[in-house]
Design a protein around this motif. Structure first.
Motif, PDB file in Angstrom:
ATOM      1  N   GLY A  11     -25.824 -14.031 -31.215  1.00 41.70           N
ATOM      2  CA  GLY A  11     -25.088 -12.780 -31.383  1.00 41.70           C
ATOM      3  C   GLY A  11     -23.925 -12.892 -32.344  1.00 41.70           C
ATOM      4  O   GLY A  11     -23.583 -13.982 -32.814  1.00 41.70           O
ATOM      5  N   THR A  12     -23.311 -11.763 -32.646  1.00 35.96           N
ATOM      6  CA  THR A  12     -22.080 -11.730 -33.436  1.00 35.96           C
ATOM      7  C   THR A  12     -20.905 -11.790 -32.471  1.00 35.96           C
ATOM      8  O   THR A  12     -20.714 -10.879 -31.664  1.00 35.96           O
ATOM      9  CB  THR A  12     -21.999 -10.447 -34.284  1.00 35.96           C
ATOM     10  OG1 THR A  12     -23.123 -10.399 -35.172  1.00 35.96           O
ATOM     11  CG2 THR A  12     -20.709 -10.412 -35.095  1.00 35.96           C
ATOM     12  N   ALA A  19     -15.064 -11.905 -36.897  1.00 36.22           N
ATOM     13  CA  ALA A  19     -16.340 -11.938 -36.189  1.00 36.22           C
ATOM     14  C   ALA A  19     -17.206 -13.021 -36.818  1.00 36.22           C
ATOM     15  O   ALA A  19     -17.260 -13.141 -38.047  1.00 36.22           O
ATOM     16  CB  ALA A  19     -17.040 -10.590 -36.272  1.00 36.22           C
ATOM     17  N   ILE A  20     -17.851 -13.828 -35.995  1.00 33.96           N
ATOM     18  CA  ILE A  20     -18.661 -14.933 -36.507  1.00 33.96           C
ATOM     19  C   ILE A  20     -20.033 -14.931 -35.844  1.00 33.96           C
ATOM     20  O   ILE A  20     -20.224 -14.350 -34.777  1.00 33.96           O
ATOM     21  CB  ILE A  20     -17.981 -16.297 -36.258  1.00 33.96           C
ATOM     22  CG1 ILE A  20     -17.894 -16.587 -34.740  1.00 33.96           C
ATOM     23  CG2 ILE A  20     -16.600 -16.353 -36.910  1.00 33.96           C
ATOM     24  CD1 ILE A  20     -17.487 -18.006 -34.406  1.00 33.96           C
ATOM     25  N   GLN A  21     -20.979 -15.580 -36.502  1.00 36.03           N
ATOM     26  CA  GLN A  21     -22.272 -15.854 -35.899  1.00 36.03           C
ATOM     27  C   GLN A  21     -22.176 -17.211 -35.213  1.00 36.03           C
ATOM     28  O   GLN A  21     -21.642 -18.157 -35.770  1.00 36.03           O
ATOM     29  CB  GLN A  21     -23.372 -15.882 -36.968  1.00 36.03           C
ATOM     30  CG  GLN A  21     -23.533 -14.581 -37.736  1.00 36.03           C
ATOM     31  CD  GLN A  21     -24.002 -13.453 -36.838  1.00 36.03           C
ATOM     32  OE1 GLN A  21     -24.900 -13.610 -36.019  1.00 36.03           O
ATOM     33  NE2 GLN A  21     -23.386 -12.284 -36.998  1.00 36.03           N
ATOM     34  N   ILE A  34     -16.719 -22.354 -28.330  1.00 33.70           N
ATOM     35  CA  ILE A  34     -17.356 -21.384 -29.217  1.00 33.70           C
ATOM     36  C   ILE A  34     -17.782 -22.157 -30.450  1.00 33.70           C
ATOM     37  O   ILE A  34     -16.939 -22.746 -31.142  1.00 33.70           O
ATOM     38  CB  ILE A  34     -16.401 -20.239 -29.590  1.00 33.70           C
ATOM     39  CG1 ILE A  34     -15.997 -19.462 -28.336  1.00 33.70           C
ATOM     40  CG2 ILE A  34     -17.047 -19.305 -30.598  1.00 33.70           C
ATOM     41  CD1 ILE A  34     -14.988 -18.352 -28.591  1.00 33.70           C
ATOM     42  N   THR A  35     -19.060 -22.181 -30.715  1.00 33.09           N
ATOM     43  CA  THR A  35     -19.576 -22.990 -31.810  1.00 33.09           C
ATOM     44  C   THR A  35     -20.179 -22.103 -32.895  1.00 33.09           C
ATOM     45  O   THR A  35     -20.939 -21.181 -32.601  1.00 33.09           O
ATOM     46  CB  THR A  35     -20.651 -23.976 -31.315  1.00 33.09           C
ATOM     47  OG1 THR A  35     -21.753 -23.239 -30.791  1.00 33.09           O
ATOM     48  CG2 THR A  35     -20.090 -24.860 -30.215  1.00 33.09           C
ATOM     49  N   GLY A  54     -28.967  -9.889 -32.455  1.00 36.42           N
ATOM     50  CA  GLY A  54     -28.797  -8.492 -32.818  1.00 36.42           C
ATOM     51  C   GLY A  54     -27.730  -7.764 -32.024  1.00 36.42           C
ATOM     52  O   GLY A  54     -27.568  -6.544 -32.177  1.00 36.42           O
ATOM     53  N   MET A  55     -26.991  -8.482 -31.193  1.00 38.68           N
ATOM     54  CA  MET A  55     -25.959  -7.862 -30.360  1.00 38.68           C
ATOM     55  C   MET A  55     -24.570  -8.395 -30.723  1.00 38.68           C
ATOM     56  O   MET A  55     -24.429  -9.433 -31.359  1.00 38.68           O
ATOM     57  CB  MET A  55     -26.218  -8.143 -28.876  1.00 38.68           C
ATOM     58  CG  MET A  55     -27.581  -7.717 -28.382  1.00 38.68           C
ATOM     59  SD  MET A  55     -27.804  -8.138 -26.628  1.00 38.68           S
ATOM     60  CE  MET A  55     -29.530  -7.709 -26.403  1.00 38.68           C
TER      61      MET A  55
END
Length: 266
Positions: A11-12, A19-21, A34-35, A54-55
């Motif tokens: 997710g994003t 905001a990161i993937q 958080i990686t 996709g979320m």
């Protein structure tokens, strides 16, 4: 035995500044790490994976001012649902919208229906009981007190002292200022909401103005002092000018540096 790590992947992730993937690792109900997406090798085979492709993955939202519970109790004038049913039905909707802490606004306005003192008292007692039980989100109670509702002062004192409310705000819906500063706006509201004829609505507006002139501001300061002493944040409602905000801030300073936030329906 160590609890299995949950990995929310794909997710994003919305952070305070960007905001990161990537992936969020959760252990024992807390975020472990958080990686970024490029470090996917940290996702081990024994992790419980939740696919968020996709979320957006965002922190749970805190809503400090909502009247939604009133609509759950009384969806139409004169039609009431059981308190516990309203509570749990709204809870399910809130979870679906990402709200994890809700301050349920209950209006102690001395009005009719869900805003009558009797129903507000029932709701305060029942929701406080339900909020102490296992639930999907954190429930808090926001008691909104109309400054001309003189008979309800003792009720406010009781709920400040018994610890059943978590936010306390003063409302002033008298005609000619705030939410009803436009000429005739209060009369229009009363006619539409309560089905009153024009003359009846105008009479109610005049009564509101008369009562406002009788407000004992010192008594309201005493309520604020009690709330502050109990650790309950204070708020004012629908301040319509910088002068009104400054006035309320000065009042808060005069009652012992009480915290004051501004809330609005608009």
């Amino acid at each position: 035995m160590r609890e299995k790590i949950i990995a929310i992947t794909g997710g994003t992730i919305v952070l305070p500044d960007r905001a990161i993937q990537g992936s969020i690792l959760v252990q024992n109900g807390r975020i472990k790490a958080i990686t970024p997406a490029e470090q996917t090798d940290q996702i081990q085979a024994d992790y419980q994976v939740i696919d968020a492709q996709g979320m957006y993955v965002v922190p749970g939202m805190i809503d400090i001012h909502s009247d939604a519970i009133e609509k759950e109790i009384e969806p139409r004038p004169g039609s009431y649902f059981p308190m516990d049913m309203a509570f749990y039905e709204l809870e399910r909707k809130l979870v679906g919208h990402g709200i994890t802490t809700m301050y349920h606004g209950l209006s102690l306005s001395g009005g009719v229906g869900v805003r009558s003192d009797e129903i507000v008292e029932q709701a305060l007692q029942e929701f406080y009981r339900l909020s102490q039980m296992r639930s999907l989100i954190r429930h808090r109670l926001h008691l909104r007190y109309e400054v001309i509702n003189f008979p309800a002062v003792d009720m406010v004192r009781k709920h400040i002292s018994d610890g059943s409310i978590h936010l306390f705000s003063f409302m002033d819906h008298s005609p000619g200022q705030g939410q009803y500063s436009a000429p005739g706006s209060y009369t229009t509201y009363v006619s539409k909401t309560h089905g009153l004829q024009n003359e009846e609505a105008r009479a109610m507006a005049r009564l509101m103005v008369e009562k406002h002139a009788q407000v004992d501001w010192q008594k309201l300061k005493e309520l604020a002092v009690s709330a502050r002493a109990a650790g309950i944040p204070l708020a004012s409602h629908d301040d319509d000018s910088k002068e009104k905000v400054d006035q309320n801030l000065l009042r808060s300073l005069s009652i012992g540096h009480a915290r004051l936030c501004i809330s609005s329906d608009q």
